[in-house]
Design an enzyme around this catalytic site. Structure first.
Site, PDB file in Angstrom:
ATOM      1  N   THR A  81       0.739  -1.200   0.041  1.00 35.67           N
ATOM      2  CA  THR A  81       0.032   0.000  -0.088  1.00 35.67           C
ATOM      3  C   THR A  81       0.894   1.271   0.016  1.00 35.67           C
ATOM      4  O   THR A  81       1.180   1.682  -0.924  1.00 35.67           O
ATOM      5  CB  THR A  81      -0.921   0.033   1.080  1.00 35.67           C
ATOM      6  OG1 THR A  81      -0.230   0.008   2.386  1.00 35.67           O
ATOM      7  CG2 THR A  81      -1.992  -1.166   0.918  1.00 35.67           C
ATOM      8  N   THR A  98       0.585  -3.284  11.973  1.00 33.13           N
ATOM      9  CA  THR A  98      -0.446  -3.249  11.145  1.00 33.13           C
ATOM     10  C   THR A  98       0.208  -3.878   9.775  1.00 33.13           C
ATOM     11  O   THR A  98       0.766  -2.988   8.951  1.00 33.13           O
ATOM     12  CB  THR A  98      -1.181  -1.647  10.870  1.00 33.13           C
ATOM     13  OG1 THR A  98      -1.862  -1.830  10.240  1.00 33.13           O
ATOM     14  CG2 THR A  98       0.050  -0.987  10.150  1.00 33.13           C
ATOM     15  N   GLU A 154       6.449   4.880   7.512  1.00 37.69           N
ATOM     16  CA  GLU A 154       5.813   6.140   6.929  1.00 37.69           C
ATOM     17  C   GLU A 154       6.480   7.284   7.379  1.00 37.69           C
ATOM     18  O   GLU A 154       6.393   7.755   8.610  1.00 37.69           O
ATOM     19  CB  GLU A 154       4.416   6.351   6.918  1.00 37.69           C
ATOM     20  CG  GLU A 154       3.556   5.227   6.272  1.00 37.69           C
ATOM     21  CD  GLU A 154       2.145   5.212   6.391  1.00 37.69           C
ATOM     22  OE1 GLU A 154       1.443   4.589   5.785  1.00 37.69           O
ATOM     23  OE2 GLU A 154       1.590   6.203   7.417  1.00 37.69           O
ATOM     24  N   ASN A 166      -0.216  10.826   6.278  1.00 40.70           N
ATOM     25  CA  ASN A 166      -1.389  10.307   6.584  1.00 40.70           C
ATOM     26  C   ASN A 166      -2.561  11.252   6.776  1.00 40.70           C
ATOM     27  O   ASN A 166      -3.555  10.961   7.195  1.00 40.70           O
ATOM     28  CB  ASN A 166      -1.304   9.775   8.219  1.00 40.70           C
ATOM     29  CG  ASN A 166      -0.430   8.494   8.187  1.00 40.70           C
ATOM     30  OD1 ASN A 166      -1.096   7.430   8.043  1.00 40.70           O
ATOM     31  ND2 ASN A 166       0.929   8.520   8.378  1.00 40.70           N
ATOM     32  N   THR A 169      -3.959   4.832  -2.140  1.00 43.46           N
ATOM     33  CA  THR A 169      -3.178   3.630  -2.288  1.00 43.46           C
ATOM     34  C   THR A 169      -3.182   3.642  -3.791  1.00 43.46           C
ATOM     35  O   THR A 169      -2.960   2.805  -4.438  1.00 43.46           O
ATOM     36  CB  THR A 169      -3.899   2.395  -1.876  1.00 43.46           C
ATOM     37  OG1 THR A 169      -5.180   2.382  -2.189  1.00 43.46           O
ATOM     38  CG2 THR A 169      -3.510   2.421  -0.224  1.00 43.46           C
TER      39      THR A 169
END
Length: 383
Positions: free
Chosen positions: A146, A179, A259, A378, A383
């Site tokens: 992703t 995650t 990220e 974020n 994606t």
């Protein structure tokens, strides 16, 4: 270096149009046996995605023949229609492979609250089953990405058997599990109890101690499938040790691709009264935004570490704590120690050591810094 390195597995990955980017987004890994032993660990989040709810039922007998995965949508909080999409994808895979839908694990990743395009998913499953091969692991690993900037894969060789793995995950990395979606394959001949025990031991010491941003996903799945195709039956301890190596390697790859991160941080808590105490302190530090932003700014602010430790109920004397950054003990007995000027935080790897002086137990948590890039990533996720 893929999930198809162990004997008995085929895989593939295709672009079905689920991702806005147009990139690969449907993957399939198939266990051709002769064994179909499997084990899985799922998210501890009470709010679980449809594929997790389905896959928990599949894994009730600790057997699986295939796993179909999609990126481009989490299929979470999508109501009965979303669960029907999960069920339909398992049925379609089963029909293509000549197995039962109850033998097909389903995994999804992406945004919550949006329906998957069932027609596109169906088209992708049709296409990927036609492209399955014993060299398709790389394509499968790419299709589950992703916000990942690179695929995550690993292989370890045992005595007469192999373990391969692939993972995705770049944000919301927090226990239980991180995650992520993880598929691990092995051609070892093992029983269900060995598979289950080994996977739980391995995840407990690796993925469960990866804590990037304190956020827990709704879709976390770690699946182990054993084909038995090598004919080798390793001792449980040997298998668990090698599986733990695989999980550790993948966890570190996830951490390194977090990220927006500029620093990978290892937090070791020493001399705790119990392992749980060590973990509690490590997690508290890892989840302190003040600590994480300090590391981003290359500031070895040990006061923020003590403040985080003090929010736990771990046993220790607050006036006796020691803290080191990269081996420099800048806090001794709860007071200034060596000069902060001795600490160099310019490298990506940062090691923080907290000595509780309360016992003999220790634990390590892995995290990363909190950056401006993480906020940008974020605030406009795609994606």
């Amino acid at each position: 270096m893929t999930v198809t390195t162990p004997h008995g597995f085929r895989a593939g990955g295709v672009a079905a149009g689920l991702k806005a980017s147009g990139g690969p987004d449907v993957a399939l890994v198939v266990n051709d046996g002769p064994s179909d032993v499997a084990a899985a660990v799922f998210t501890a989040n009470r709010c679980k995605a449809n594929p997790v709810l389905w896959s928990e039922q599949v894994m009730a007998d600790r057997r699986a023949r295939a796993v179909v995965l999609n990126s481009g949508g989490a299929n979470c909080y999508t109501g009965p229609q979303g669960f029907q999409t999960t069920h339909a994808s398992a049925e379609l895979v089963a029909g293509k492979l000549g197995i039962g839908a109850v033998d097909v694990v389903v995994c999804s990743t992406g945004l919550i609250g949006e329906q998957l395009d069932r027609a596109a998913l169906t088209s992708g499953i049709d296409a990927v089953t036609e492209q399955l091969s014993d060299s398709g692991g790389e394509a499968a690993a790419e299709a589950i990405m992703t916000t990942d900037t690179r695929s995550k894969q690993v292989v370890r060789q045992g005595t007469g058997f192999a373990i391969g793995g692939m993972a995705k995950g770049a944000g919301m990395l927090a226990p239980a599990l991180a995650t992520m979606l993880v598929v691990i394959t092995t051609d070892a001949e093992i029983d269900a109890d060995t598979a289950e025990g080994a996977l739980r031991a391995a995840t407990r010491a690796t993925f469960d101690r990866l804590d990037s941003d304190g956020c827990m996903s709704t879709n976390d799945t770690v699946l182990l499938m054993a084909s038995g195709a090598s004919g080798t039956s390793p001792e449980a301890g040997e298998f668990t040790a090698l599986l733990t190596e695989v999980c550790h390697d993948l966890a570190q790859q996830l951490l390194g691709d977090a990220e927006g991160a500029e620093h990978d941080i290892t937090i070791e808590v020493r001399n705790a009264a119990s392992e749980d105490d060590a973990l509690a302190v490590g997690r508290a530090v890892a989840r302190s935004n003040l600590f994480k932003t300090a590391v981003y700014g290359k500031d070895p602010n040990w006061g923020r570490i003590l403040a985080a430790a003090g929010t736990t109920d771990a046993a220790f004397d607050p006036g006796a704590l020691d803290v080191a950054f990269n081996g420099v003990w800048i806090c001794r007995d709860g007071a200034p120690g060596d000069s902060r000027d001795k600490v160099d935080l310019s490298a990506r790897a940062v090691e923080v050591t907290v000595d509780l002086k309360a016992g003999t137990e220790s634990a390590t948590i892995w995290t990363n810094d909190l950056t401006v890039a993480y906020v940008h990533e974020n605030s406009a996720y795609s994606t």
